[in-house]
Design a protein around this motif. Structure first.
Motif, mmCIF file in Angstrom:
data_model
loop_
_atom_site.group_PDB
_atom_site.id
_atom_site.type_symbol
_atom_site.label_atom_id
_atom_site.label_comp_id
_atom_site.label_asym_id
_atom_site.label_seq_id
_atom_site.Cartn_x
_atom_site.Cartn_y
_atom_site.Cartn_z
ATOM 1 N N SER A 87 0.821 -1.224 0.000
ATOM 2 C CA SER A 87 0.000 0.000 0.000
ATOM 3 C C SER A 87 0.850 1.266 0.000
ATOM 4 O O SER A 87 0.333 2.372 -0.063
ATOM 5 C CB SER A 87 -0.925 0.009 1.226
ATOM 6 N N SER B 111 -0.663 11.866 9.140
ATOM 7 C CA SER B 111 -1.834 11.845 8.268
ATOM 8 C C SER B 111 -2.377 13.252 8.032
ATOM 9 O O SER B 111 -2.906 13.554 6.956
ATOM 10 C CB SER B 111 -2.920 10.947 8.888
ATOM 11 N N ARG C 247 0.262 8.893 3.901
ATOM 12 C CA ARG C 247 -0.435 7.620 4.163
ATOM 13 C C ARG C 247 0.221 7.019 5.391
ATOM 14 O O ARG C 247 1.414 6.708 5.373
ATOM 15 C CB ARG C 247 -0.323 6.709 2.935
ATOM 16 N N PRO D 283 -7.527 9.340 7.427
ATOM 17 C CA PRO D 283 -7.651 7.962 6.916
ATOM 18 C C PRO D 283 -6.501 7.054 7.332
ATOM 19 O O PRO D 283 -5.879 6.384 6.500
ATOM 20 C CB PRO D 283 -7.689 8.179 5.406
ATOM 21 N N PHE E 285 -7.039 1.051 3.141
ATOM 22 C CA PHE E 285 -6.519 2.372 2.770
ATOM 23 C C PHE E 285 -7.434 3.044 1.747
ATOM 24 O O PHE E 285 -7.698 4.255 1.826
ATOM 25 C CB PHE E 285 -5.096 2.238 2.208
ATOM 26 N N LYS E 286 -7.937 2.250 0.786
ATOM 27 C CA LYS E 286 -8.784 2.843 -0.251
ATOM 28 C C LYS E 286 -10.112 3.329 0.332
ATOM 29 O O LYS E 286 -10.588 4.418 0.012
ATOM 30 C CB LYS E 286 -9.032 1.824 -1.367
ATOM 31 N N GLU F 292 -9.479 6.455 2.650
ATOM 32 C CA GLU F 292 -9.144 7.685 1.925
ATOM 33 C C GLU F 292 -10.321 8.195 1.098
ATOM 34 O O GLU F 292 -10.313 9.343 0.658
ATOM 35 C CB GLU F 292 -7.903 7.439 1.059
ATOM 36 N N THR F 293 -11.350 7.356 0.916
ATOM 37 C CA THR F 293 -12.567 7.802 0.229
ATOM 38 C C THR F 293 -13.530 8.481 1.195
ATOM 39 O O THR F 293 -14.082 9.541 0.890
ATOM 40 C CB THR F 293 -13.262 6.607 -0.448
ATOM 41 N N LEU G 147 -4.690 1.114 -5.923
ATOM 42 C CA LEU G 147 -4.574 2.078 -4.818
ATOM 43 C C LEU G 147 -3.542 3.141 -5.176
ATOM 44 O O LEU G 147 -2.358 3.018 -4.841
ATOM 45 C CB LEU G 147 -4.165 1.343 -3.534
ATOM 46 N N ARG H 127 -2.122 8.702 -2.074
ATOM 47 C CA ARG H 127 -3.142 9.538 -1.422
ATOM 48 C C ARG H 127 -2.994 10.995 -1.858
ATOM 49 O O ARG H 127 -1.872 11.526 -1.895
ATOM 50 C CB ARG H 127 -2.988 9.451 0.106
ATOM 51 N N ALA I 231 -4.523 14.340 -0.446
ATOM 52 C CA ALA I 231 -5.340 14.938 0.612
ATOM 53 C C ALA I 231 -5.854 16.312 0.162
ATOM 54 O O ALA I 231 -5.064 17.173 -0.242
ATOM 55 C CB ALA I 231 -4.516 15.079 1.890
ATOM 56 N N LYS J 122 -4.853 19.601 4.174
ATOM 57 C CA LYS J 122 -3.690 19.085 4.897
ATOM 58 C C LYS J 122 -2.887 20.231 5.499
ATOM 59 O O LYS J 122 -3.001 21.398 5.071
ATOM 60 C CB LYS J 122 -2.801 18.274 3.956
#
Length: 385
Positions: A18, A68, A73, A99, A149-150, A153-154, A187, A190, A192, A195
């Motif tokens: 990941s 995060s 990630r 996430p 993780f997917k 992050e959604t 995946l 990420r 963001a 942030k």
């Protein structure tokens, strides 16, 4: 590529695939080989991530919250008392909409001290706002890390991957390890939207007055409701990409079942053996495996169990003064549903005591021989008093 690896290392490899960027951990008991392997990966360059050693699990969660928040990630792992020490910051991570993915190896809470499996540690964190996924085997562990993780992050919520201590964490099984390129396609990195960035300064997590606090909690709940369909879609997409999917719940030989056993994690594996044996004798017994605890899959449970003659929920946990936690949640989900079946709540295997096929067979036979559950909400199995 197939390899024989233990459950703890299935987590580590899932985190590596990941491409986690920051990993933080308190590297002493009740920690596991999960972070040990990840620290080696970071040290030898197999994983391009920052590994942060801290002085407690509270600090481990604080570190991944900070990471995060910058858009990285982030991952950590813990177990039992360590998870309990994180409690305050579990609330913070979900309310800050971060996430983070964390693996929790289920271990019984002390005292008396125990390092053996029990689900009370993670189920006791049910109101912290984290998604929770319970895994049955090492393949599911690795795949669930990537899915988590997917999903996280959604919907911008943290996810806890949960596996049984020793029964899974230290047991080696054959695991298909996906190619990195295929995981990268599934995946992506990420991105963001919000942030911590000195080039674009914002204020985060400031004092919230009663004029706005309730709406923040409402949005967390709505994101949990959204996560049901997101998790379903991610699992479907994962199945198309890698040939494996798991569902939010799994029905096993339930097509004409009069009695359904409900179980999670490795007890579900043992229950399959019992159901196969009973089916061979013409006994109509099935299994509903619970994979998601939060968000709770109300519709899936009602659809699976509505109209069933009798249901037996097998808990390896306890909410003192009430009963089995899964039984309580499933009973609440079925309340008022069409065809609501009588529900028998069993507690077994606390503190890592073996749960063998003969024990689950006894449970099935008890339910078969009784029309209604007893008034006491707990039917104990294996207590030596």
């Amino acid at each position: 590529m197939e390899k024989v690896i233990m459950g703890n290392h299935a987590v580590s490899v899932g985190v590596q695939l990941s491409r986690a960027q920051v990993i933080s951990a308190y590297p002493i008991t009740p920690q596991t080989q999960i972070v040990e392997m990840l620290s080696e990966m970071c040290a030898n360059g197999e994983l391009d991530a920052k590994f942060i050693k801290v002085e407690s699990e509270h600090s481990a969660m604080a570190a991944v919250i900070g990471a995060s928040s910058t858009g990285a990630r982030a991952f950590t792992a813990t177990s039992s008392q360590g998870l309990a020490l994180m409690h305050e910051l579990l609330h913070w991570a979900s309310a800050a909409r971060l996430p983070i993915v964390m693996a929790n190896v289920n271990r019984a809470m002390g005292p008396g001290w125990s390092i053996w499996t029990e689900q009370t540690d993670s189920l006791a964190q049910r109101d912290t706002g984290w998604l929770q996924i319970y895994c049955e085997n090492n393949q599911e562990v690795l795949d669930s890390v990537i899915q988590a993780f997917k999903i996280s992050e959604t919907v911008l919520l943290p996810t806890m991957i949960v596996l049984d201590a020793f029964v899974l964490s230290h047991t080696s099984e054959r695991v298909d390890i996906p190619d990195q390129a295929e995981v990268d396609a599934f995946l992506p990195p990420r991105v963001a939207k919000w942030k911590l960035d000195p080039k674009e300064p914002h204020a985060f997590n400031a004092l919230v007055t009663p004029a706005h606090y309730m709406e923040l909690r409402y949005k967390i709940q709505k994101s949990h409701e959204q996560a049901i369909e997101v998790a379903r879609q991610v699992d479907t997409d994962f199945g198309k990409a890698f040939g494996r999917s798991y569902g939010l719940v799994e029905k096993y030989k339930m097509e004409d079942a009069e009695i359904v056993l409900v179980a999670s994690s490795t007890i579900a594996s043992t229950a399959r053996i019992v159901i196969d044996e009973m089916r061979a004798k013409g006994q109509r017994v099935g299994l509903l495996k619970m994979r998601y605890f939060r968000p709770f899959p109300f519709a899936d449970v009602r659809k699976a169990l509505g109209g069933v003659k009798k249901v037996a929920v097998i808990d390896r946990d306890i909410s003192f003064g009430h009963g089995g936690i899964w039984a309580s949640e499933i009973k609440a989900a079925l309340y008022g549903a069409n065809g609501q079946p009588p529900l028998f709540g069993f507690i077994i295997g606390l503190g890592g005591r073996d749960v063998r096929p003969e024990h689950i067979h006894e449970i099935a036979m008890y339910v078969m021989e009784h029309d209604r559950p007893p008034e006491d909400p707990i039917i104990w199995r294996g207590v030596k008093v």
